[in-house]
Design a protein around this motif. Sequence first.
Motif, PDB file in Angstrom:
ATOM      1  N   TYR A   4       0.819  -1.210   0.150  1.00 47.22           N
ATOM      2  CA  TYR A   4      -0.088   0.126  -0.048  1.00 47.22           C
ATOM      3  C   TYR A   4       0.924   1.276  -0.019  1.00 47.22           C
ATOM      4  CZ  TYR A   4      -3.639  -3.288   1.359  1.00 47.22           C
ATOM      5  OH  TYR A   4      -4.524  -4.215   1.428  1.00 47.22           O
ATOM      6  N   LEU A   5       0.332   2.484  -0.512  1.00 46.76           N
ATOM      7  CA  LEU A   5       1.026   3.588  -0.548  1.00 46.76           C
ATOM      8  C   LEU A   5       0.185   4.570   0.374  1.00 46.76           C
ATOM      9  CD1 LEU A   5       3.467   5.051  -1.764  1.00 46.76           C
ATOM     10  CD2 LEU A   5       2.120   5.555  -3.480  1.00 46.76           C
ATOM     11  N   VAL A   6       0.755   5.126   1.415  1.00 45.89           N
ATOM     12  CA  VAL A   6       0.029   6.359   1.899  1.00 45.89           C
ATOM     13  C   VAL A   6       0.459   7.671   1.522  1.00 45.89           C
ATOM     14  CG1 VAL A   6      -0.360   7.197   4.449  1.00 45.89           C
ATOM     15  CG2 VAL A   6       0.102   4.756   4.279  1.00 45.89           C
ATOM     16  N   HIS A   7      -0.469   8.268   1.001  1.00 49.21           N
ATOM     17  CA  HIS A   7      -0.459   9.513   0.478  1.00 49.21           C
ATOM     18  C   HIS A   7      -0.772  10.554   1.151  1.00 49.21           C
ATOM     19  CE1 HIS A   7       0.209  12.728  -2.503  1.00 49.21           C
ATOM     20  NE2 HIS A   7      -1.053  13.095  -2.541  1.00 49.21           N
ATOM     21  N   PHE A   8       0.184  11.523   1.488  1.00 48.59           N
ATOM     22  CA  PHE A   8      -0.323  12.704   2.385  1.00 48.59           C
ATOM     23  C   PHE A   8      -0.702  13.886   1.615  1.00 48.59           C
ATOM     24  CE2 PHE A   8       1.016  16.701   4.758  1.00 48.59           C
ATOM     25  CZ  PHE A   8       0.023  16.521   6.034  1.00 48.59           C
ATOM     26  N   GLU A   9      -1.703  14.767   2.137  1.00 46.08           N
ATOM     27  CA  GLU A   9      -1.871  15.903   1.275  1.00 46.08           C
ATOM     28  C   GLU A   9      -2.280  17.163   2.332  1.00 46.08           C
ATOM     29  OE1 GLU A   9      -5.169  17.268  -2.416  1.00 46.08           O
ATOM     30  OE2 GLU A   9      -5.258  15.391  -1.591  1.00 46.08           O
ATOM     31  N   ARG A  10      -1.932  18.077   2.120  1.00 39.02           N
ATOM     32  CA  ARG A  10      -2.374  19.379   2.944  1.00 39.02           C
ATOM     33  C   ARG A  10      -3.686  19.892   2.350  1.00 39.02           C
ATOM     34  NH1 ARG A  10      -0.858  21.117   7.398  1.00 39.02           N
ATOM     35  NH2 ARG A  10       1.278  20.355   7.325  1.00 39.02           N
ATOM     36  N   VAL A  11      -4.807  19.931   3.170  1.00 36.28           N
ATOM     37  CA  VAL A  11      -6.009  20.473   2.692  1.00 36.28           C
ATOM     38  C   VAL A  11      -6.297  21.420   3.894  1.00 36.28           C
ATOM     39  CG1 VAL A  11      -8.579  19.899   2.460  1.00 36.28           C
ATOM     40  CG2 VAL A  11      -6.868  17.964   2.174  1.00 36.28           C
ATOM     41  N   GLY A  12      -6.080  22.706   3.413  1.00 41.51           N
ATOM     42  CA  GLY A  12      -6.386  23.966   4.264  1.00 41.51           C
ATOM     43  C   GLY A  12      -5.536  23.961   5.476  1.00 41.51           C
ATOM     44  N   GLU A  13      -5.716  23.910   6.381  1.00 39.98           N
ATOM     45  CA  GLU A  13      -5.036  23.959   7.880  1.00 39.98           C
ATOM     46  C   GLU A  13      -4.560  22.631   8.332  1.00 39.98           C
ATOM     47  OE1 GLU A  13      -3.659  26.622   9.326  1.00 39.98           O
ATOM     48  OE2 GLU A  13      -4.331  27.782   7.578  1.00 39.98           O
ATOM     49  N   ILE A  14      -5.397  21.640   7.443  1.00 43.65           N
ATOM     50  CA  ILE A  14      -4.941  20.305   8.315  1.00 43.65           C
ATOM     51  C   ILE A  14      -4.429  19.329   7.034  1.00 43.65           C
ATOM     52  CG2 ILE A  14      -6.821  20.307   9.786  1.00 43.65           C
ATOM     53  CD1 ILE A  14      -8.331  18.638   7.898  1.00 43.65           C
ATOM     54  N   GLY A  15      -4.038  18.269   7.473  1.00 41.63           N
ATOM     55  CA  GLY A  15      -3.180  17.132   6.609  1.00 41.63           C
ATOM     56  C   GLY A  15      -4.234  15.999   6.626  1.00 41.63           C
TER      57      GLY A  15
ATOM     58  N   GLU B 204       7.312   1.815  -6.455  1.00 45.99           N
ATOM     59  CA  GLU B 204       7.560   1.439  -7.749  1.00 45.99           C
ATOM     60  C   GLU B 204       6.778   2.256  -8.781  1.00 45.99           C
ATOM     61  OE1 GLU B 204       5.088  -2.011  -6.793  1.00 45.99           O
ATOM     62  OE2 GLU B 204       6.766  -1.045  -5.854  1.00 45.99           O
ATOM     63  N   ASN B 205       5.509   2.388  -8.432  1.00 44.48           N
ATOM     64  CA  ASN B 205       4.375   3.092  -9.392  1.00 44.48           C
ATOM     65  C   ASN B 205       4.734   4.587  -9.175  1.00 44.48           C
ATOM     66  OD1 ASN B 205       3.580   0.491  -9.673  1.00 44.48           O
ATOM     67  ND2 ASN B 205       1.990   0.661  -8.117  1.00 44.48           N
ATOM     68  N   THR B 206       5.345   5.064  -8.383  1.00 46.16           N
ATOM     69  CA  THR B 206       5.362   6.560  -8.121  1.00 46.16           C
ATOM     70  C   THR B 206       6.880   7.084  -8.645  1.00 46.16           C
ATOM     71  OG1 THR B 206       6.163   6.628  -6.052  1.00 46.16           O
ATOM     72  CG2 THR B 206       3.885   6.423  -6.316  1.00 46.16           C
ATOM     73  N   LYS B 207       7.647   6.064  -9.005  1.00 46.13           N
ATOM     74  CA  LYS B 207       8.812   6.726  -9.552  1.00 46.13           C
ATOM     75  C   LYS B 207       9.629   7.607  -8.515  1.00 46.13           C
ATOM     76  CE  LYS B 207       8.150   6.777 -14.531  1.00 46.13           C
ATOM     77  NZ  LYS B 207       7.034   6.009 -14.388  1.00 46.13           N
ATOM     78  N   GLY B 208       9.510   7.140  -7.147  1.00 46.28           N
ATOM     79  CA  GLY B 208      10.224   7.531  -6.169  1.00 46.28           C
ATOM     80  C   GLY B 208       9.743   8.655  -5.482  1.00 46.28           C
ATOM     81  N   ARG B 209       8.392   9.307  -5.832  1.00 45.80           N
ATOM     82  CA  ARG B 209       7.833  10.431  -5.052  1.00 45.80           C
ATOM     83  C   ARG B 209       7.120   9.810  -4.142  1.00 45.80           C
ATOM     84  NH1 ARG B 209       6.181  11.024 -10.257  1.00 45.80           N
ATOM     85  NH2 ARG B 209       4.043  10.718  -9.734  1.00 45.80           N
ATOM     86  N   ALA B 210       6.764  10.411  -2.914  1.00 44.79           N
ATOM     87  CA  ALA B 210       5.985  10.114  -1.813  1.00 44.79           C
ATOM     88  C   ALA B 210       5.191  11.288  -1.505  1.00 44.79           C
ATOM     89  CB  ALA B 210       6.681   9.439  -0.705  1.00 44.79           C
TER      90      ALA B 210
END
Length: 167
Positions: A140-151, A161-167
């Motif tokens: 699994y891949l855990v993707h973090f995204e900032r949404v306004g003041e919270i994450g 391997e599906n993201t070419k090293g980006r997290a």
Amino acid sequence: MVDEIVANAVPSQIEAIASAMTKAHRSMAHKKDLVERIAIDEDCDVKLLNADGVDLRGFDLSAGEKQIFTQALISAVSSVSGRGFPMVVDTPLGRLDIEHRKGVLNHLVQREHQVILLSTNTEVVGEYLSEIAPHVQKKYLVHFERVGEIGQSTVKPGYFENTKGRA
């Protein structure tokens, strides 16, 4: 923390835990001749002994050596207790040098019960992922995204391997 865990162990299991810790430590550490054995005395003091009987815990161990020691303790308690419980390891290779990495991964995949690795995009990838691939059931891949003041984190099937090293 180590002393507290050992102190709570059943006294009759202290020798079994020391023996299991020695075995686990040897399977993970690349300097196999540095630690001769792990001993636990009647006061539940844990010692990493070299061939001359010197306790190496009195020296300044690296973060990786401390991590291997701790993982050996957890592995030993699990095996001696006879209870199957999952093991969750966050950044399993983060503090380890190249020589220790394969040893730790190979030790973890030999456990009889579930192991969950929480890895960064630079840890369990490439040759390290290939090494354990036959033992991996899900990724699994855990993707973090900032949404306004919270994450906000979302989990999706896949891996780095599906993201070419980006997290």
